[in-house]
Scaffold this motif. Sequence first.
Motif, PDB file in Angstrom:
ATOM      1  N   ASN A  57       0.826  -1.196   0.000  1.00 43.10           N
ATOM      2  CA  ASN A  57       0.000   0.000   0.000  1.00 43.10           C
ATOM      3  C   ASN A  57       0.871   1.260   0.000  1.00 43.10           C
ATOM      4  N   ASN A  58       1.938   1.250   0.774  1.00 42.86           N
ATOM      5  CA  ASN A  58       2.861   2.389   0.815  1.00 42.86           C
ATOM      6  C   ASN A  58       3.538   2.588  -0.531  1.00 42.86           C
ATOM      7  N   GLN A  59       3.896   1.493  -1.183  1.00 40.35           N
ATOM      8  CA  GLN A  59       4.508   1.588  -2.504  1.00 40.35           C
ATOM      9  C   GLN A  59       3.539   2.211  -3.499  1.00 40.35           C
ATOM     10  N   GLN A  60       2.268   1.856  -3.374  1.00 37.90           N
ATOM     11  CA  GLN A  60       1.265   2.410  -4.270  1.00 37.90           C
ATOM     12  C   GLN A  60       1.160   3.926  -4.085  1.00 37.90           C
ATOM     13  N   LEU A  61       1.144   4.395  -2.841  1.00 41.47           N
ATOM     14  CA  LEU A  61       1.076   5.824  -2.576  1.00 41.47           C
ATOM     15  C   LEU A  61       2.301   6.544  -3.141  1.00 41.47           C
ATOM     16  N   SER A 271      -6.348   8.511   2.102  1.00 43.73           N
ATOM     17  CA  SER A 271      -7.495   7.692   2.518  1.00 43.73           C
ATOM     18  C   SER A 271      -8.069   6.886   1.367  1.00 43.73           C
ATOM     19  N   ALA A 272      -8.078   7.503   0.184  1.00 41.90           N
ATOM     20  CA  ALA A 272      -8.620   6.802  -0.981  1.00 41.90           C
ATOM     21  C   ALA A 272      -7.806   5.571  -1.336  1.00 41.90           C
ATOM     22  N   LEU A 273      -6.511   5.596  -1.005  1.00 38.53           N
ATOM     23  CA  LEU A 273      -5.632   4.478  -1.321  1.00 38.53           C
ATOM     24  C   LEU A 273      -5.244   3.682  -0.083  1.00 38.53           C
ATOM     25  N   ALA A 274      -5.909   3.977   1.050  1.00 38.35           N
ATOM     26  CA  ALA A 274      -5.506   3.376   2.311  1.00 38.35           C
ATOM     27  C   ALA A 274      -5.962   1.926   2.439  1.00 38.35           C
TER      28      ALA A 274
END
Length: 279
Positions: A57-61, A271-274
């Motif tokens: 998820n962090n990589q995506q952000l 939040s949208a990508l959380a």
Amino acid sequence: MLKSNKKKKIKEGANPQGIIAKGNALRSAIVLGLLVALVPTLLGFAYLLLLRDPSINNQQLSRVAQSIAAQQATSIQRVLTGMNDRLQGAARSPLALQAIANELGQDIALVEQAMLDYFPEAISLRLLPMGEMGTADFEGGNQGLRNHIEVDLVRRAGKGELTVPESYQFEGRWLSSIAQQVSHPRIEDRQAVIIATVDNQLLVDSLQSLDEAGGKFQVLQYLAADAGSGPQAVIAKRGSSSDSGADYTATVDIPNTTWRVSFTPSDSLISALAIPAGG
């Protein structure tokens, strides 16, 4: 004897539909059927892992922030490239060449005003003839230039050095200047420098496609091209973010400048990508 042969064929793999699949072929069909049935389940499981794994998820952000920063760097580069192209065209125009061919520099103000019509985004444009030493003659004044930054920019351009846009504060706002050398094609010792100045609001306006709710961008001017000494100043900014987005800030160089664009995602984008609740 005939009947026994029929029974043997049926045992080898005949099905009620009359399709014969012997040995490995029948097993392959069964395995393929199981895989087809399992694919949606496996994909769903992988999707859940993707959403629930904090590192992914962090990589995506980080990838989203990097992509946005790169897009905005490209947008600003496009604006600067357009201005540079027009300055080069202006430097080769009959108006500019006629002005620098005149040793006395007559009608320079009229030429400047005519050329300024081709730069609606500029707040000023100067055409400065070079002296005998190849530099602008600043005796008795600074030729209408705003500060030592513009003076140095003109001098370096007049020497034929490669120059980049320079930003500075003037009367409470950020401005940027770009300079180009003008050389007369038939008169070797006739040269000048065109310097155009824009309000840095132009940089902000060029990024209107950025959803301000998505985060904050900043244009940073560095002391040197390698940015080894850190940012000199924030010369333009737009949007907002919070401390929670600082870990995902992405920075991208703007080619042929000492500028960089940074982007920090907002809480709403995070939040949208959380990770989903309960993940």
